[in-house]
Each structure stands twice: as C-alpha cells, then as structure tokens.
Design a protein around this motif. Structure first.
Motif, PDB file in Angstrom:
ATOM      1  N   ARG A  15       0.834  -1.211   0.000  1.00 44.55           N
ATOM      2  CA  ARG A  15       0.000   0.000   0.000  1.00 44.55           C
ATOM      3  C   ARG A  15       0.862   1.252   0.000  1.00 44.55           C
ATOM      4  NH1 ARG A  15      -3.278  -3.140   3.319  1.00 44.55           N
ATOM      5  NH2 ARG A  15      -2.385  -2.299   5.213  1.00 44.55           N
ATOM      6  N   SER A  16       1.940   1.231   0.766  1.00 43.71           N
ATOM      7  CA  SER A  16       2.830   2.380   0.832  1.00 43.71           C
ATOM      8  C   SER A  16       3.486   2.651  -0.521  1.00 43.71           C
ATOM      9  CB  SER A  16       3.902   2.138   1.897  1.00 43.71           C
ATOM     10  OG  SER A  16       4.822   3.191   1.928  1.00 43.71           O
ATOM     11  N   LEU A  17       3.950   1.602  -1.170  1.00 43.42           N
ATOM     12  CA  LEU A  17       4.565   1.759  -2.492  1.00 43.42           C
ATOM     13  C   LEU A  17       3.562   2.268  -3.512  1.00 43.42           C
ATOM     14  CD1 LEU A  17       6.784  -1.444  -2.575  1.00 43.42           C
ATOM     15  CD2 LEU A  17       7.565   0.927  -2.348  1.00 43.42           C
ATOM     16  N   GLN A  18       2.342   1.768  -3.456  1.00 38.57           N
ATOM     17  CA  GLN A  18       1.309   2.216  -4.386  1.00 38.57           C
ATOM     18  C   GLN A  18       0.943   3.673  -4.133  1.00 38.57           C
ATOM     19  OE1 GLN A  18       0.028   0.407  -7.112  1.00 38.57           O
ATOM     20  NE2 GLN A  18      -0.537   2.512  -7.597  1.00 38.57           N
ATOM     21  N   ALA A  19       0.853   4.070  -2.861  1.00 37.54           N
ATOM     22  CA  ALA A  19       0.542   5.461  -2.525  1.00 37.54           C
ATOM     23  C   ALA A  19       1.631   6.396  -3.046  1.00 37.54           C
ATOM     24  CB  ALA A  19       0.371   5.621  -1.015  1.00 37.54           C
ATOM     25  N   CYS A  20       2.884   5.986  -2.926  1.00 38.52           N
ATOM     26  CA  CYS A  20       3.995   6.806  -3.421  1.00 38.52           C
ATOM     27  C   CYS A  20       3.935   6.924  -4.944  1.00 38.52           C
ATOM     28  CB  CYS A  20       5.315   6.203  -2.963  1.00 38.52           C
ATOM     29  SG  CYS A  20       6.726   7.273  -3.305  1.00 38.52           S
ATOM     30  N   THR A  21       3.685   5.824  -5.618  1.00 41.46           N
ATOM     31  CA  THR A  21       3.547   5.841  -7.078  1.00 41.46           C
ATOM     32  C   THR A  21       2.403   6.761  -7.491  1.00 41.46           C
ATOM     33  OG1 THR A  21       4.450   3.615  -7.286  1.00 41.46           O
ATOM     34  CG2 THR A  21       3.067   4.398  -9.105  1.00 41.46           C
TER      35      THR A  21
ATOM     36  N   LYS B 169       2.441  10.251  -9.795  1.00 39.45           N
ATOM     37  CA  LYS B 169       1.578  10.397 -10.979  1.00 39.45           C
ATOM     38  C   LYS B 169       0.757  11.680 -10.885  1.00 39.45           C
ATOM     39  CE  LYS B 169       1.172   5.542 -12.269  1.00 39.45           C
ATOM     40  NZ  LYS B 169       0.286   4.380 -12.388  1.00 39.45           N
ATOM     41  N   ARG B 170       0.262  11.991  -9.680  1.00 38.68           N
ATOM     42  CA  ARG B 170      -0.513  13.232  -9.493  1.00 38.68           C
ATOM     43  C   ARG B 170       0.370  14.460  -9.732  1.00 38.68           C
ATOM     44  NH1 ARG B 170      -2.699  10.255  -5.307  1.00 38.68           N
ATOM     45  NH2 ARG B 170      -1.355  11.243  -3.767  1.00 38.68           N
ATOM     46  N   ILE B 171       1.591  14.420  -9.207  1.00 34.89           N
ATOM     47  CA  ILE B 171       2.518  15.543  -9.385  1.00 34.89           C
ATOM     48  C   ILE B 171       2.812  15.744 -10.867  1.00 34.89           C
ATOM     49  CG2 ILE B 171       4.899  16.311  -8.975  1.00 34.89           C
ATOM     50  CD1 ILE B 171       4.619  14.860  -6.185  1.00 34.89           C
ATOM     51  N   GLU B 172       3.082  14.659 -11.564  1.00 35.12           N
ATOM     52  CA  GLU B 172       3.371  14.767 -12.998  1.00 35.12           C
ATOM     53  C   GLU B 172       2.158  15.292 -13.761  1.00 35.12           C
ATOM     54  OE1 GLU B 172       5.544  12.389 -16.585  1.00 35.12           O
ATOM     55  OE2 GLU B 172       4.731  11.196 -14.937  1.00 35.12           O
ATOM     56  N   SER B 173       0.991  14.822 -13.416  1.00 33.10           N
ATOM     57  CA  SER B 173      -0.222  15.243 -14.101  1.00 33.10           C
ATOM     58  C   SER B 173      -0.536  16.719 -13.852  1.00 33.10           C
ATOM     59  CB  SER B 173      -1.394  14.368 -13.644  1.00 33.10           C
ATOM     60  OG  SER B 173      -2.602  14.832 -14.181  1.00 33.10           O
ATOM     61  N   GLU B 174      -0.388  17.156 -12.618  1.00 38.09           N
ATOM     62  CA  GLU B 174      -0.758  18.531 -12.265  1.00 38.09           C
ATOM     63  C   GLU B 174       0.295  19.560 -12.651  1.00 38.09           C
ATOM     64  OE1 GLU B 174      -2.320  21.223  -8.479  1.00 38.09           O
ATOM     65  OE2 GLU B 174      -1.937  19.089  -8.177  1.00 38.09           O
ATOM     66  N   PHE B 175       1.566  19.252 -12.406  1.00 37.44           N
ATOM     67  CA  PHE B 175       2.623  20.249 -12.575  1.00 37.44           C
ATOM     68  C   PHE B 175       3.613  19.926 -13.682  1.00 37.44           C
ATOM     69  CE2 PHE B 175       1.558  20.131  -7.997  1.00 37.44           C
ATOM     70  CZ  PHE B 175       1.007  21.398  -7.887  1.00 37.44           C
TER      71      PHE B 175
ATOM     72  N   VAL C 280       9.740  17.383  -2.453  1.00 37.38           N
ATOM     73  CA  VAL C 280       8.681  17.482  -3.469  1.00 37.38           C
ATOM     74  C   VAL C 280       7.396  16.836  -2.951  1.00 37.38           C
ATOM     75  CG1 VAL C 280       7.963  16.761  -5.789  1.00 37.38           C
ATOM     76  CG2 VAL C 280      10.290  17.633  -5.404  1.00 37.38           C
ATOM     77  N   LEU C 281       7.508  15.658  -2.361  1.00 38.59           N
ATOM     78  CA  LEU C 281       6.315  14.988  -1.824  1.00 38.59           C
ATOM     79  C   LEU C 281       5.689  15.812  -0.700  1.00 38.59           C
ATOM     80  CD1 LEU C 281       7.563  11.291  -1.879  1.00 38.59           C
ATOM     81  CD2 LEU C 281       5.821  12.319  -3.368  1.00 38.59           C
ATOM     82  N   TRP C 282       6.506  16.416   0.169  1.00 39.20           N
ATOM     83  CA  TRP C 282       5.972  17.276   1.241  1.00 39.20           C
ATOM     84  C   TRP C 282       5.250  18.479   0.653  1.00 39.20           C
ATOM     85  CZ3 TRP C 282       7.404  22.385   2.442  1.00 39.20           C
ATOM     86  CH2 TRP C 282       6.757  22.911   3.587  1.00 39.20           C
ATOM     87  N   LEU C 283       5.857  19.108  -0.346  1.00 39.42           N
ATOM     88  CA  LEU C 283       5.235  20.280  -0.963  1.00 39.42           C
ATOM     89  C   LEU C 283       3.851  19.972  -1.520  1.00 39.42           C
ATOM     90  CD1 LEU C 283       8.307  21.813  -2.812  1.00 39.42           C
ATOM     91  CD2 LEU C 283       6.845  23.041  -1.185  1.00 39.42           C
ATOM     92  N   CYS C 284       3.654  18.763  -1.983  1.00 35.31           N
ATOM     93  CA  CYS C 284       2.421  18.405  -2.684  1.00 35.31           C
ATOM     94  C   CYS C 284       1.414  17.661  -1.816  1.00 35.31           C
ATOM     95  CB  CYS C 284       2.769  17.589  -3.930  1.00 35.31           C
ATOM     96  SG  CYS C 284       3.712  18.568  -5.131  1.00 35.31           S
ATOM     97  N   ALA C 285       1.676  17.569  -0.533  1.00 36.53           N
ATOM     98  CA  ALA C 285       0.761  16.890   0.391  1.00 36.53           C
ATOM     99  C   ALA C 285       0.072  17.930   1.282  1.00 36.53           C
ATOM    100  CB  ALA C 285       1.529  15.895   1.254  1.00 36.53           C
ATOM    101  N   PRO C 286      -1.180  17.691   1.665  1.00 37.22           N
ATOM    102  CA  PRO C 286      -1.874  18.623   2.564  1.00 37.22           C
ATOM    103  C   PRO C 286      -1.104  18.807   3.874  1.00 37.22           C
ATOM    104  CG  PRO C 286      -3.389  17.002   1.680  1.00 37.22           C
ATOM    105  CD  PRO C 286      -2.017  16.548   1.293  1.00 37.22           C
ATOM    106  N   SER C 287      -1.149  20.027   4.389  1.00 37.45           N
ATOM    107  CA  SER C 287      -0.447  20.348   5.635  1.00 37.45           C
ATOM    108  C   SER C 287      -1.364  21.136   6.553  1.00 37.45           C
ATOM    109  CB  SER C 287       0.803  21.183   5.320  1.00 37.45           C
ATOM    110  OG  SER C 287       1.387  21.659   6.512  1.00 37.45           O
ATOM    111  N   THR C 288      -1.400  20.744   7.791  1.00 36.61           N
ATOM    112  CA  THR C 288      -2.215  21.467   8.767  1.00 36.61           C
ATOM    113  C   THR C 288      -1.611  22.827   9.112  1.00 36.61           C
ATOM    114  OG1 THR C 288      -1.108  20.327  10.590  1.00 36.61           O
ATOM    115  CG2 THR C 288      -3.178  19.375   9.769  1.00 36.61           C
ATOM    116  N   TYR C 289      -0.412  23.104   8.647  1.00 37.63           N
ATOM    117  CA  TYR C 289       0.207  24.403   8.883  1.00 37.63           C
ATOM    118  C   TYR C 289      -0.574  25.517   8.182  1.00 37.63           C
ATOM    119  CZ  TYR C 289       3.873  27.861   9.607  1.00 37.63           C
ATOM    120  OH  TYR C 289       4.570  28.973   9.998  1.00 37.63           O
TER     121      TYR C 289
END
Length: 144
Positions: free
Chosen positions: A15-21, A25-31, A107-116
């Motif tokens: 599941r972790s590997l799939q979530a990372c993949t 894919k979302r980053i590539e698609s969006e940006f 890059v993954l941190w930048l593209c993940a929701p943050s409670t900050y």
C-alpha cells in the motif's frame, strides 16, 4: 541461483509503495515533471542546453528528482510567465539540506496537505508566500 527474493511483501508495504507511485503520478499530471531540455527552454535557453538543469540542480538552485535513469524537474518551481525559478526554491532546498531532507521528500511534502496552512492546503499552493512557506518547511524539516 535465485534472481529474486521470494519472500512475500507485506500488505502495508504494498500500500505504501502504491501510494507513493500515485503521488508521483498526481505531481506529474498537475505540474509536470520536466526534462532537462524542457527546463532549458522554460528558462529561455536552447533545448540543447541540457546541462543547465543539471548545473542548477547540483548548485541547489532547483529541485531535481531521480526518475528511472534520468532527473526530472517538478514544474511548480518555475514561474512560466517570467521564465524564472521561483525565489522560494533555493532557500527551501538549503533548509532541506541542512536537515537531511532529500529532494524527493521535499517534493512529496510540498504536494501533500499540511495542517500548517488554512484548511490543510498543500505547501505548493503557497509558493508565492515565501516567508510562510519557509516557516512551515522549517517546522516540518526540523521536527523529523
């Protein structure tokens, strides 16, 4: 001679590997995950000037992530209208390096929701607020 380990992969690891993949894919698609030639063109150079992106990556001026046997450059770090690198990127890379964060994790941190941020926005949504973004990054990078 065994070519592969036959031990089963845990469901959690799968599941972790799939979530990372999926995240990549979302980053590539969006940006976009730009090639070195695309970065050179975006920054007003000839596409043949592929060394420009490598030089900037090694100098800590742009984020580059290893994807397969090449480096790719997330498109969010560039102001496409001006043909420049966003001013927050270099200090963000420096802060990450001081805290042992590799570019892929940044890059993954930048593209993940943050409670900050309000309503758990993603840090990438605040690239035009350098002080706020760097404060969030410092809190996150130094906490780990």
């Amino acid at each position: 001679m065994k070519l592969f380990d036959t031990a089963p992969v845990s469901p959690q690891l799968a599941r972790s590997l799939q979530a990372c993949t999926n995240a990549w894919k979302r980053i590539e698609s969006e940006f976009g995950l730009l090639s070195s030639g695309q970065v050179a063109e975006l920054l007003g150079r000839s596409a043949e000037n592929r060394n420009l992106a490598s030089k900037k990556r090694r100098a800590g001026k742009i984020l580059g992530v290893a994807r397969g046997n090449t480096y790719r450059y997330p498109g969010f770090q560039f102001d496409r209208d001006r043909g420049t690198v966003r001013r927050v990127i270099e200090p963000l890379i420096a802060l990450a390096g001081e805290n042992g964060w590799p570019p892929e994790d940044v890059v993954l941190w930048l593209c993940a929701p943050s409670t900050y941020f309000h309503e758990a926005d993603r840090p990438v949504d605040h690239l035009e607020e350098p002080e706020r973004l760097l404060a969030a990054a410092q809190d996150q990078f130094e906490a780990d």
